[in-house]
Scaffold this motif. Structure first.
Motif, PDB file in Angstrom:
ATOM      1  N   GLU A 130     -35.505  15.870 -22.290  1.00 46.47           N
ATOM      2  CA  GLU A 130     -36.282  15.764 -23.524  1.00 46.47           C
ATOM      3  C   GLU A 130     -36.276  17.076 -24.303  1.00 46.47           C
ATOM      4  OE1 GLU A 130     -40.162  14.576 -22.276  1.00 46.47           O
ATOM      5  OE2 GLU A 130     -39.715  12.430 -22.429  1.00 46.47           O
ATOM      6  N   SER A 158     -32.687  24.426 -24.638  1.00 48.66           N
ATOM      7  CA  SER A 158     -34.000  23.960 -25.073  1.00 48.66           C
ATOM      8  C   SER A 158     -34.734  25.024 -25.886  1.00 48.66           C
ATOM      9  CB  SER A 158     -34.853  23.584 -23.855  1.00 48.66           C
ATOM     10  OG  SER A 158     -34.278  22.520 -23.143  1.00 48.66           O
ATOM     11  N   LYS A 178     -37.082  14.343 -16.431  1.00 48.20           N
ATOM     12  CA  LYS A 178     -37.017  13.777 -17.781  1.00 48.20           C
ATOM     13  C   LYS A 178     -37.330  14.847 -18.828  1.00 48.20           C
ATOM     14  CE  LYS A 178     -40.431  11.432 -19.394  1.00 48.20           C
ATOM     15  NZ  LYS A 178     -41.473  10.436 -19.720  1.00 48.20           N
ATOM     16  N   ASP A 179     -38.266  15.745 -18.506  1.00 45.17           N
ATOM     17  CA  ASP A 179     -38.657  16.786 -19.458  1.00 45.17           C
ATOM     18  C   ASP A 179     -37.488  17.714 -19.797  1.00 45.17           C
ATOM     19  OD1 ASP A 179     -41.167  15.734 -19.417  1.00 45.17           O
ATOM     20  OD2 ASP A 179     -42.060  17.296 -18.160  1.00 45.17           O
ATOM     21  N   ALA A 197     -34.757   9.820 -24.817  1.00 44.19           N
ATOM     22  CA  ALA A 197     -35.362  10.980 -25.468  1.00 44.19           C
ATOM     23  C   ALA A 197     -34.363  11.674 -26.385  1.00 44.19           C
ATOM     24  CB  ALA A 197     -35.877  11.956 -24.408  1.00 44.19           C
ATOM     25  N   SER A 255     -34.016   9.595 -29.423  1.00 47.96           N
ATOM     26  CA  SER A 255     -35.210   9.694 -30.263  1.00 47.96           C
ATOM     27  C   SER A 255     -35.213  10.983 -31.077  1.00 47.96           C
ATOM     28  CB  SER A 255     -36.463   9.617 -29.382  1.00 47.96           C
ATOM     29  OG  SER A 255     -37.629   9.782 -30.150  1.00 47.96           O
ATOM     30  N   LYS A 256     -34.745  12.071 -30.458  1.00 41.80           N
ATOM     31  CA  LYS A 256     -34.700  13.366 -31.146  1.00 41.80           C
ATOM     32  C   LYS A 256     -33.462  13.517 -32.017  1.00 41.80           C
ATOM     33  CE  LYS A 256     -35.616  17.152 -29.005  1.00 41.80           C
ATOM     34  NZ  LYS A 256     -35.605  18.254 -28.007  1.00 41.80           N
ATOM     35  N   GLU A 313     -34.199   7.530 -19.069  1.00 47.75           N
ATOM     36  CA  GLU A 313     -35.309   8.029 -19.883  1.00 47.75           C
ATOM     37  C   GLU A 313     -34.870   9.248 -20.695  1.00 47.75           C
ATOM     38  OE1 GLU A 313     -38.633   8.724 -17.358  1.00 47.75           O
ATOM     39  OE2 GLU A 313     -38.836   6.617 -16.772  1.00 47.75           O
ATOM     40  N   GLY A 314     -34.025  10.078 -20.076  1.00 50.32           N
ATOM     41  CA  GLY A 314     -33.515  11.241 -20.791  1.00 50.32           C
ATOM     42  C   GLY A 314     -32.649  10.844 -21.967  1.00 50.32           C
TER      43      GLY A 314
END
Length: 319
Positions: A242, A197, A238-239, A270, A273-274, A266-267
């Motif tokens: 993400e 990250s 999830k973060d 994300a 989406s990225k 949800e991950g």
């Protein structure tokens, strides 16, 4: 959250063994079982040394350094670097051409392995049920206390020291792969995501929690790895998914309350989406921790373990 590494055939040490292939009731509730029983005569091939005062297990391809290799950081579950099975897992990657560095991310404090076994009877007495419940609560408390000692603020600085040393000690392997690759199991899976990250520098160095809101203008520290692969992660939010900025392969277990479907789904959204390259496969009918090397009687688990290793290996080789 507890870190059930191996729920099937998972004695608390190499010398102990459950009387059945099913997890005990206590293990269903909480706890971190120890290694699965290694194959008779199995022995690890690497060596334990120190990098920056951190114990590490290093295992290399047979033809290294005559043939180029890539550097793989392997982050374990709660049983830690000294686990025989974790060493054998590292050796498997080394046999496929990776120079593997497996750090002691717990500073000598591997997860406790307090045994709490269910009564053998199908219908235990009320007294036996009470004893089991008390043991389960005690074990859950012990694990929670252990997890509280091993937070990102404690673990990330250890990993930072190791990656710094690795870049110096094995500069050829890092350069050959264009960076450091990482694979993580159970507890270690979340740290692969954090290393992949774009954290602010204070969080990356363990000076503040990754969950804390970063102030505007904080210096960022980009991903520390080139690509990652994780299996049956624990404590992943999830973060964490993400935040992932590098290609990632995810091995998951169906109906795993340690890596719930909603967090996984949800991950995945994300990552899509990225536009972060990723691969996710959910394995049904296997216990949490199945991808770690171990002596399983169940052929389905053995087959799934082989498939998961191949999935992760091919992903790392392709990136």
């Amino acid at each position: 959250m507890a870190d059930d590494e191996l729920a099937t055939r998972a004695p608390e040490s190499d010398a102990q063994e459950q009387s059945t292939n099913q997890p005990s009731e206590a293990e269903k509730i909480s706890g971190i079982p120890g290694d699965t029983k290694p194959d008779q005569g199995a022995a690890s091939m690497g060596e334990v040394t120190k990098f920056n005062d951190i114990d590490v297990y290093i295992t290399k391809p047979a033809d290294y350094p005559h043939q180029p290799s890539k550097l793989l950081l392997l982050l374990t579950g709660g049983t830690g670097m000294h686990s025989t099975n974790n060493k054998l897992q590292a050796d498997k990657f080394a046999s496929e051409g990776f120079l593997v560095v497996m750090p002691d991310q717990f500073g000598g404090d591997a997860a406790p392995t307090t045994t709490t076994t269910a009564a053998a009877e199908d219908n235990p007495s009320i007294l036996e049920q009470v004893k089991l419940q008390v043991a389960s609560v005690a074990k859950s408390f012990t694990i929670d206390m252990w997890l509280a000692r091993h937070t990102p603020e404690k673990v990330l600085p250890i990993l930072q020291k190791v990656t710094t040393s690795v870049k110096e000690e094995f500069a050829d392997a890092v350069a050959n792969g264009g960076g450091i690759y990482a694979v993580g199991y159970c507890f270690g899976a979340r740290y692969v995501l954090l290393l992949g990250s774009d954290l602010d520098k204070e969080a990356a160095q363990g000076l503040r929690s990754p969950e804390a809101t970063a102030e505007e203008g904080m210096v960022r520290q980009g991903p520390q790895i080139k690509a990652g692969a994780i299996a049956h992660g624990t404590q992943i939010g999830k973060d964490d998914l993400e935040g992932m900025s590098v290609p990632v392969c995810i091995v998951a277990v169906e109906n795993d309350n340690l890596f719930p479907d909603n967090v996984r789904d949800e991950g995945k959204k994300a990552l899509e989406s990225k536009k972060v390259e990723h691969e996710m496969k959910v394995y049904p009918g296997v216990p949490h921790g199945f991808a770690v090397y171990g002596d399983y009687d169940d052929e389905k688990i053995k087959q799934s373990q082989d498939e998961a290793f191949k999935q992760m290996l091919e992903w790392l080789k392709a990136h």
